[in-house]
Design an enzyme around this catalytic site. Structure first.
Site, PDB file in Angstrom:
ATOM      1  N   LYS A 370       0.846  -1.200   0.000  1.00 38.41           N
ATOM      2  CA  LYS A 370       0.000   0.000   0.000  1.00 38.41           C
ATOM      3  C   LYS A 370       0.883   1.252   0.000  1.00 38.41           C
ATOM      4  CE  LYS A 370      -0.480   0.022   5.052  1.00 38.41           C
ATOM      5  NZ  LYS A 370      -1.415   0.025   6.193  1.00 38.41           N
ATOM      6  N   ARG A 464     -10.587   0.097  15.289  1.00 32.81           N
ATOM      7  CA  ARG A 464     -10.786   0.845  14.037  1.00 32.81           C
ATOM      8  C   ARG A 464     -11.838   0.066  13.243  1.00 32.81           C
ATOM      9  NH1 ARG A 464      -4.931   1.947  11.436  1.00 32.81           N
ATOM     10  NH2 ARG A 464      -5.119  -0.318  11.257  1.00 32.81           N
ATOM     11  N   HIS A 492      -5.500  -7.020  13.607  1.00 28.89           N
ATOM     12  CA  HIS A 492      -4.304  -6.175  13.630  1.00 28.89           C
ATOM     13  C   HIS A 492      -3.868  -5.956  15.071  1.00 28.89           C
ATOM     14  CE1 HIS A 492      -1.804  -3.372  11.149  1.00 28.89           C
ATOM     15  NE2 HIS A 492      -1.531  -2.909  12.363  1.00 28.89           N
ATOM     16  N   ARG A 551       1.819 -10.535   7.443  1.00 29.27           N
ATOM     17  CA  ARG A 551       1.744  -9.362   6.558  1.00 29.27           C
ATOM     18  C   ARG A 551       3.014  -8.527   6.728  1.00 29.27           C
ATOM     19  NH1 ARG A 551      -3.137  -9.235   9.255  1.00 29.27           N
ATOM     20  NH2 ARG A 551      -2.542  -7.291  10.323  1.00 29.27           N
ATOM     21  N   TYR A 596      13.664  32.340   3.059  1.00 25.27           N
ATOM     22  CA  TYR A 596      12.440  32.992   3.507  1.00 25.27           C
ATOM     23  C   TYR A 596      12.520  33.402   4.986  1.00 25.27           C
ATOM     24  CZ  TYR A 596      10.179  31.259  -0.743  1.00 25.27           C
ATOM     25  OH  TYR A 596       9.838  31.001  -2.040  1.00 25.27           O
ATOM     26  N   CYS A 642      12.663  24.675   1.676  1.00 27.15           N
ATOM     27  CA  CYS A 642      11.738  25.298   0.731  1.00 27.15           C
ATOM     28  C   CYS A 642      10.989  24.233  -0.059  1.00 27.15           C
ATOM     29  CB  CYS A 642      12.496  26.226  -0.208  1.00 27.15           C
ATOM     30  SG  CYS A 642      13.454  27.490   0.650  1.00 27.15           S
ATOM     31  N   MET A 643      10.087  24.673  -0.911  1.00 27.81           N
ATOM     32  CA  MET A 643       9.300  23.737  -1.697  1.00 27.81           C
ATOM     33  C   MET A 643      10.175  22.896  -2.622  1.00 27.81           C
ATOM     34  SD  MET A 643       6.125  24.428  -4.326  1.00 27.81           S
ATOM     35  CE  MET A 643       4.911  24.753  -3.049  1.00 27.81           C
ATOM     36  N   ASP A 644      11.187  23.509  -3.234  1.00 25.36           N
ATOM     37  CA  ASP A 644      11.979  22.813  -4.249  1.00 25.36           C
ATOM     38  C   ASP A 644      13.461  22.711  -3.920  1.00 25.36           C
ATOM     39  OD1 ASP A 644       9.628  22.796  -5.988  1.00 25.36           O
ATOM     40  OD2 ASP A 644      10.010  24.942  -6.166  1.00 25.36           O
TER      41      ASP A 644
END
Length: 717
Positions: A370, A464, A492, A551, A596, A642-644
């Site tokens: 997953k 759950r 689980h 699992r 920033y 930063c983002m990039d």
């Protein structure tokens, strides 16, 4: 048919077109007759280059129409670089043949470089560049349709300098006009007279909203091809041709061929595109090699004089060399990437072996893939697991299960999470097994009248999803759902990662509840199917539990959820490494601020490096006192991520350069940064850290044990 911009079988036909170009230069049927070879090489094979041009037009249209100058410039730049590399590749053959030795060779070379090309098949590159520039300019001034008609007019001019040259040769002033053209360009098959038309044809097809039925298009394609062959033979036998690249019936033939290819189911494949380009470029070298080797070994009667075997050998060598280059390129993808994930498939195999040795001999691994296999790439990981004999998989969602099936993953695929009962037809279509989370979910699934396999989720203490084991009435009622076939039951463990006495006691109570529920179901003669309760920590801390499956999730990938100790003495190897590159190296003076919010101020003169990865790639923004590895040494992360990009202090490092590799997770020499360490510094766990790695990252898989089938399949990925 509605508008559809999918590529259909275009990429697959690229390979066929590349081999048609090889045929054009090797005359496969010449041994069996000149007419047969002429039909194949000088008529049918002539569809190859127009096809390549139409493909370019089809995929360029949206960028040209939107005015994306950067994309168009990048496209032309790539063509120029490819052309330069090709010129260098064939330079030895040109020198050997004595080209450009005569007086005035400079002008001849310049003319070849810009128009005719320095080797006979390379004209395509300057031709395409010029054609694109012409079409882009005209589209901006007069629009696509008028550009098409202008291109058609230019094609007609080119036609009389090519296949229909014998017609105008009888008219003195026209012959003089064409002689002027030929003093500049050896052929009218070039970027001015031929290329623009097929580019605009590809663009017009992109705009078409109704493409007709496939039966109609294939019939018209066959009819057009027949007329094309008749046209070519008539021109040939009346000796009208100066060259044979441009025909009237080539236009409808290419139009209906392209429509048919768009309507045939195919898979977009970058590898096939690369293969076809390489074959196109290198095949003249393969012709030379085959002829030289045959002459040296006295095999000319086999591989030169027999034209069909000659074609087959040249094609085989061209394909083999191209294939090796494609896989070399894939294996060295990290050498040019901005930021990438490296996956060590050998480490994955070692982890499989270690986990199998830990569990009871009759238990099997169910691989949890997953969340894109915890950031490792679900499809590639599942394929490798299939090869290692694992035929049971667990995913979280219906979409994840469908993705695996679409990529031909074999075995049972269990959806661990809730699926809307309205999607039950897709569960059946893709042969998936659904977890039933409670009785109401079971009834909603059952009422659709679609028979599917299910597994029962028991809530033994996690609270759950799952049936309450104490509610035997609901459990028994589940078995009245006639369309649901029970193939398994599972639960689980909520604190199996803890070794405190209190948590061990709680885990044992969960196991006891699970076992008692199974015994009760069996006493009621109700089948439970396969049983499983251990996830990764359940395997590592409770390996002796006897169930059908375990699992394996995060443990399969060689990491723990956090820096925990486990009771089992098992050595797992990290499968994933995260790397990026240095974009800029800068010097800072005392008192200068960085990034920033002026979040970091240099206290003294220092050197920093800007690294090409950021939080948009999945890297946590809140890493506290984090560091990276450069040249096998630690370099602290400073200021905000930063983002990039992120920024590191490299004041203590020498000789750091642009494009140097930066390791954020993984090994660099003797140093290593574990996923657990990064997760801890970010206040999270490795499950979250790895599964959030962004789609912008490239994935490089190493250490794969590949069969011939695997290598062929990779061409279509």
């Amino acid at each position: 048919m509605s508008l559809n911009h999918k590529s259909g079988a275009i990429d697959q036909f690229r390979l066929i077109a590349a081999f048609l170009v090889v045929a054009n230069h090797t005359s496969p049927l010449l041994t069996f007759g000149e007419d047969a070879d002429f039909i194949l090489t000088r008529i049918i094979a002539r569809i190859a280059v127009p096809f390549f041009l139409m493909v370019s037009g089809y995929f360029l249209y949206k960028q040209i129409e939107s005015g994306n100058k950067l994309y168009i410039w990048s496209f032309c730049k790539k063509l120029v670089l490819l052309y330069i590399c090709s010129i260098v590749l064939f330079l030895p053959l040109n020198l050997y043949a004595g080209h450009y030795k005569s007086e005035g060779w400079g002008f001849s070379f310049l003319k070849d470089l810009l128009i005719n090309s320095t080797f006979y098949h390379l004209w395509y590159f300057p031709g395409l560049i010029l054609g694109v520039l012409i079409v882009v300019f005209c589209m901006r001034k007069i629009g696509l349709r008028l550009t098409f008609f202008l291109s058609l007019f230019l094609y007609v001019i080119g036609l009389f300098g090519d296949s229909y040259y014998g017609v105008i040769k009888q008219i003195p002033y026209l012959e003089s006009f064409y002689n002027t053209i030929f003093s500049i360009s050896d052929y009218t098959r070039n970027g001015l007279f031929m290329v623009p038309l097929f580019l605009t044809m590809g663009m017009l097809i992109y705009q078409i909203t109704k493409r007709g039925s496939f039966t109609k298009n294939i019939s018209l394609l066959f009819l057009s091809l027949v007329f094309l062959i008749v046209e070519g033979l008539l021109l040939y036998h009346h000796s009208l041709q100066r060259h044979d690249s441009m025909y009237i019936m080539l236009l409808p033939t290419m139009y209906y061929l392209f429509l048919c290819l768009l309507q045939i189911k195919g898979t977009s494949s970058r590898n096939i595109r690369t293969l076809s380009v390489i074959i196109y470029i290198i095949h003249p070298w393969m012709i030379v090699i085959v002829r030289f080797t045959s002459d040296f070994l006295n095999w000319k009667h086999l591989f030169v004089e027999n034209s069909l075997l000659h074609f087959c050998m040249v094609s085989f060598l061209s394909f083999a060399v191209a294939l090796m280059m494609v896989y070399w390129r894939k294996e060295t993808a990290s050498s040019t990437s901005r930021a990438w994930v490296e996956i060590d498939l050998q480490a994955l195999r070692e982890n499989i072996r270690a986990l199998k040795e830990l569990i009871p001999s009759d238990a099997k691994l169910m691989a949890v893939v997953k969340a894109n296999a915890y950031g490792h790439g679900a499809v590639k990981i599942a394929r490798e697991l299939n090869k290692q004999g694992i035929k049971s998989f667990a995913v979280a969602t219906l979409a994840e299960g469908i993705e695996l099936r679409k990529h031909r993953i074999k075995g049972e695929i269990l959806i661990l999470g809730y699926t809307n009962p309205a999607e039950i037809h897709r569960i059946k279509q893709y042969r998936l097994t659904q977890t039933v989370v409670d009785l109401s979910h079971a009834k909603e699934l059952n009422k659709h009248g679609v028979k599917i396999p299910i597994q029962i989720k028991l809530d033994t203490g996690m609270h759950r999803l799952g049936f309450n084991p104490a509610n035997s009435k609901d459990l028994k009622a589940l078995y009245n759902c006639q369309n649901l076939r029970v193939t398994g039951i599972f639960s689980h463990l909520s604190v199996s990662d803890s070794l405190t006495s209190e948590d061990i006691h709680f885990t044992n109570k969960q196991v006891e509840t699970f076992n008692q529920t199974i015994k009760w179901l069996e006493s009621q003669l109700l089948p439970t199917g396969k049983q499983h309760i251990q996830a990764s920590y359940g395997i590592l801390n409770y390996p002796t539990l006897q169930y059908d499956y375990v699992r394996a999730g995060i443990a399969l990938y060689g990491v723990l959820s956090k820096n925990d100790k486990v009771s089992s003495n098992v050595k797992l190897q990290p499968v994933l490494a995260l790397k990026a590159r240095i974009a800029v190296v800068k010097q800072l003076n005392p008192g200068e601020f960085i990034s920033y919010g002026r979040a970091y101020q240099a206290k003294q003169k220092m050197k920093i490096a800007i690294v090409t990865i950021g939080y948009a790639d999945g890297l946590p923004r809140n890493i506290n006192k984090g560091y990276v590895l450069i040249q096998s040494q630690k370099a602290p992360i400073i200021s905000r991520i930063c983002m990039d990009q992120l920024i590191v202090d490299i004041s203590h490092l020498e000789h750091v350069q642009i494009s140097d590799v930066v390791t954020l997770i993984g090994k660099d020499g003797k140093e290593q940064i574990a996923s657990e360490d990064v997760a801890e510094k970010s206040g999270t766990i490795t499950n979250e850290l790895l599964s959030r790695l962004g789609s912008r990252l490239e994935y490089v898989y190493k250490g794969g044990a590949q069969t011939v089938t695997d290598r062929w399949r990779k061409l279509f990925d």
